[in-house]
Design an enzyme around this catalytic site. Sequence first.
Site, PDB file in Angstrom:
ATOM      1  N   CYS A  96       5.418   4.714  -6.606  1.00 38.51           N
ATOM      2  CA  CYS A  96       4.968   3.348  -6.335  1.00 38.51           C
ATOM      3  C   CYS A  96       3.736   3.288  -5.416  1.00 38.51           C
ATOM      4  O   CYS A  96       2.626   3.561  -5.877  1.00 38.51           O
ATOM      5  CB  CYS A  96       6.146   2.546  -5.791  1.00 38.51           C
ATOM      6  SG  CYS A  96       5.945   0.773  -5.999  1.00 38.51           S
ATOM      7  N   ARG A 130       6.124 -10.470  -8.398  1.00 49.21           N
ATOM      8  CA  ARG A 130       6.420  -9.047  -8.308  1.00 49.21           C
ATOM      9  C   ARG A 130       7.252  -8.618  -9.511  1.00 49.21           C
ATOM     10  O   ARG A 130       8.018  -9.414 -10.053  1.00 49.21           O
ATOM     11  CB  ARG A 130       7.195  -8.747  -7.021  1.00 49.21           C
ATOM     12  CG  ARG A 130       6.412  -8.985  -5.756  1.00 49.21           C
ATOM     13  CD  ARG A 130       7.218  -8.595  -4.539  1.00 49.21           C
ATOM     14  NE  ARG A 130       7.366  -7.157  -4.400  1.00 49.21           N
ATOM     15  CZ  ARG A 130       6.406  -6.356  -3.936  1.00 49.21           C
ATOM     16  NH1 ARG A 130       5.237  -6.857  -3.561  1.00 49.21           N
ATOM     17  NH2 ARG A 130       6.615  -5.069  -3.843  1.00 49.21           N
ATOM     18  N   HIS A 196      11.638   3.747  -8.561  1.00 47.45           N
ATOM     19  CA  HIS A 196      12.459   4.096  -7.407  1.00 47.45           C
ATOM     20  C   HIS A 196      13.874   4.303  -7.954  1.00 47.45           C
ATOM     21  O   HIS A 196      14.091   4.396  -9.135  1.00 47.45           O
ATOM     22  CB  HIS A 196      12.514   2.934  -6.406  1.00 47.45           C
ATOM     23  CG  HIS A 196      11.218   2.586  -5.771  1.00 47.45           C
ATOM     24  ND1 HIS A 196      10.754   3.181  -4.631  1.00 47.45           N
ATOM     25  CD2 HIS A 196      10.281   1.656  -6.094  1.00 47.45           C
ATOM     26  CE1 HIS A 196       9.606   2.645  -4.268  1.00 47.45           C
ATOM     27  NE2 HIS A 196       9.287   1.722  -5.136  1.00 47.45           N
TER      28      HIS A 196
HETATM   29  N1  GLN Z   1       3.032  -2.426  -1.845  1.00 48.92           N
HETATM   30  C1  GLN Z   1       2.897  -1.967  -3.195  1.00 48.92           C
HETATM   31  C2  GLN Z   1       3.159  -3.061  -4.198  1.00 48.92           C
HETATM   32  O1  GLN Z   1       3.764  -4.047  -3.871  1.00 48.92           O
HETATM   33  C3  GLN Z   1       3.851  -0.809  -3.428  1.00 48.92           C
HETATM   34  C4  GLN Z   1       5.299  -1.224  -3.370  1.00 48.92           C
HETATM   35  C5  GLN Z   1       6.261  -0.074  -3.445  1.00 48.92           C
HETATM   36  O2  GLN Z   1       5.926   1.061  -3.088  1.00 48.92           O
HETATM   37  N2  GLN Z   1       7.483  -0.371  -3.854  1.00 48.92           N
HETATM   38  O3  GLN Z   1       2.747  -2.926  -5.331  1.00 48.92           O
END
Ligand code: GLN
Length: 242
Positions: A96, A130, A196
Amino acid sequence: MQKSGLQILHLYPNHMNLYGDRGNLIAIQHRALERGIPVEVVHAEPEAPISWRDVDLIFMGGGEDSHQARIAEDFLRRAPELTRALEDGVPMLAICGAYQLLGHYYRTVNGDKLPGIGFLDVTTEAGRPRAIGDVVAHTTLDITPRSLVGFENHGGRTFLGTGAVPLATVQLGQGNNGQDRTEGAMHKHAIGTYLHGSLLPKNPHLTDLLIRWAVDRDGNTDLEPIPMDLELKAHDVILSRC
Ligand code: GLN
């Protein structure tokens, strides 16, 4: 050349570690030790000295925008040595936020541009909403099964350039950008992914591939097969959500 013990470099564990990312290290250690391969994990925070020639595998987890911003400069400063190691075939798993910084840049939700090391030909812009939820994807890597499962939570939309090869095609979830059904990217033995979960405990076949690359960068050594039924049961639970 085959190695008898492995050193894993864990980059920025205090800053980059979301949704159980550290479990990936536990999975690697477990499946290596089951085969009698000793593993040493070396943690490196910003400014820490790193003995690159001793490193057999690199791991870096995800992070919020603010955490990425804290390590971005240090990460960039390490670009020449890290790139040399990756070009030499040292395997890396970048999750990520780490994946984003392995690309050319990540533009955060505030509009700040964090330059990456550009080892992967990808660029990332934060967007809304998101992408959150379970992911099932199918990889072209030569592993069995071909399915990869995980959990994503990112604002970044990552687009692949012509020099990037996707890690997988998404069946469930958003993946790189929610548009082209790609998930992750890879080059040499470096894998960047939004998964993840932790990823590796539920994908023992991917764990074994990383260990195989770490033991022998030329990929000429087959690992001793060991059971993966329990891990695949967890894998199948996510598959059943498709
Ligand atoms: N901050 C980054 C995003 O929101 C990565 C998030 C993460 O590593 N889960 O895309």
